[in-house]
Design an enzyme around this catalytic site. Structure first.
Site, PDB file in Angstrom:
ATOM      1  N   SER A  81       0.845  -1.207   0.000  1.00 26.45           N
ATOM      2  CA  SER A  81       0.000   0.000   0.000  1.00 26.45           C
ATOM      3  C   SER A  81       0.875   1.251   0.000  1.00 26.45           C
ATOM      4  O   SER A  81       0.375   2.359  -0.222  1.00 26.45           O
ATOM      5  CB  SER A  81      -0.935   0.003   1.213  1.00 26.45           C
ATOM      6  OG  SER A  81      -0.222  -0.281   2.399  1.00 26.45           O
ATOM      7  N   GLU A  85      -9.141  -9.538   3.668  1.00 24.61           N
ATOM      8  CA  GLU A  85      -9.413  -8.137   3.322  1.00 24.61           C
ATOM      9  C   GLU A  85     -10.795  -7.976   2.721  1.00 24.61           C
ATOM     10  O   GLU A  85     -11.138  -8.623   1.724  1.00 24.61           O
ATOM     11  CB  GLU A  85      -8.336  -7.623   2.344  1.00 24.61           C
ATOM     12  CG  GLU A  85      -8.581  -6.168   1.935  1.00 24.61           C
ATOM     13  CD  GLU A  85      -7.412  -5.466   1.298  1.00 24.61           C
ATOM     14  OE1 GLU A  85      -6.297  -6.023   1.284  1.00 24.61           O
ATOM     15  OE2 GLU A  85      -7.623  -4.338   0.799  1.00 24.61           O
TER      16      GLU A  85
HETATM   17  O1  KIV Z   1      -0.472  -3.436   1.634  1.00 22.94           O
HETATM   18  C1  KIV Z   1      -1.197  -3.375   2.638  1.00 22.94           C
HETATM   19  O2  KIV Z   1      -1.237  -2.385   3.374  1.00 22.94           O
HETATM   20  C2  KIV Z   1      -2.014  -4.543   2.955  1.00 22.94           C
HETATM   21  C3  KIV Z   1      -2.986  -4.445   4.093  1.00 22.94           C
HETATM   22  C4  KIV Z   1      -4.178  -3.667   3.725  1.00 22.94           C
HETATM   23  C5  KIV Z   1      -3.353  -5.781   4.602  1.00 22.94           C
HETATM   24  O3  KIV Z   1      -1.899  -5.546   2.305  1.00 22.94           O
END
Ligand code: KIV
Length: 260
Positions: A46, A182
């Site tokens: 993310s 998720e």
């Molecule tokens: O990349 C991320 O932050 C994630 C979380 C939302 C689990 O995969």
């Protein structure tokens, strides 16, 4: 505080103690999150959205993730550090996946996270066999967002819940130590949580998981876009803008710095 391990998480599930997980992408925020007592720090891909400003996680490379994992790990004393394997770093071949996952451990991660089900079972089994702890990730898988046609909640019917539980069990048999769920319906998350011995960590998946994970920028109210399920614990964007605005005004008015 003692450093947490994959065994700590399993023991927490057995005791019924909930697991608190957050993302972090740099030394300073990792240090603060660690000192505040979070159990697991995910260096999430993310980063591509909340730090790099992309619409998806696809542009995030292995090199980006290793860099962020290294600077996060330097700030952590007690939390378990999980490095998120980016798009195409584990899907091409088992050999490449082992090399890339190993690189995460070399820069300080305690474990890696991989999105996917059946299609990555051989990869998970091999990583676990060579001693690399793996966190799984089912439900909404952002690396598949183009095929999915957008980010959306995954609503599983009774029949689909049965299939999801079977898939989660196969991931558990392959050796995952925990599973992120998720953006799925709470009943589906509850069924998976009850079926597994390893802990589930939910995000947007209701209250029945063994733990919860949020993106740090969302929970601090800093993100330009925050998913509806992500509770903001701080009005971060407003506070930052107020502080910066005050600084700008004080510089322009000659109030800062004071003469000493
Ligand atoms: O990349 C991320 O932050 C994630 C979380 C939302 C689990 O995969």
């Amino acid at each position: 505080m003692k450093k947490k391990t994959v065994r700590t998480l399993r023991n927490m599930k057995e005791r019924g103690e909930k697991i608190a997980m957050l993302t972090a992408y740099d030394y300073t925020s990792a240090r603060l999150v660690d000192e505040a007592g979070v159990d697991v720090i995910l260096v999430g891909d993310s980063v591509g959205m909340v730090v790099q400003g992309h619409d998806t996680t696809h542009p995030v490379t292995l090199e980006h993730m290793l860099y962020h994992t290294e600077i996060v790990a330097r700030g952590v004393r007690q939390a378990l550090v999980v490095g998120d394997m980016p798009f195409l770093s584990y899907q091409v071949s088992v050999e490449e996946a082992v090399r890339n996952a190993g690189a995460f451990l070399r820069v300080g991660a305690d474990a890696v996270k991989l999105e996917g089900g059946e299609e990555i079972l051989p990869v998970i089994a091999r990583l676990v066999a060579v001693g690399i702890p793996v966190m799984g990730h089912l439900g909404l898988q952002p690396q598949k967002v183009r095929a999915l046609g957008g980010y959306r909640k995954m609503l599983y019917t009774d029949e689909a819940i049965t299939r999801l539980v079977e898939e989660a069990k196969r991931l558990e048999s392959a050796g995952i130590f925990a599973l992120v769920l998720e953006n799925i319906n709470a009943e589906a998350a509850r069924a998976v949580t009850e079926a597994l011995s390893v802990p589930t960590i939910g995000t947007g998946s209701g209250p029945h998981c063994d733990g919860q994970v949020l993106v740090l920028h969302d929970m601090l109210g800093l993100s330009h876009f925050r998913p509806p399920f992500a509770k903001a614990y701080l009005d971060g964007a407003r506070l930052v803008k107020e502080a910066v605005g005050t600084y700008v005004r004080e510089v322009k008015e000659g109030v800062f710095p004071e003469e000493r």
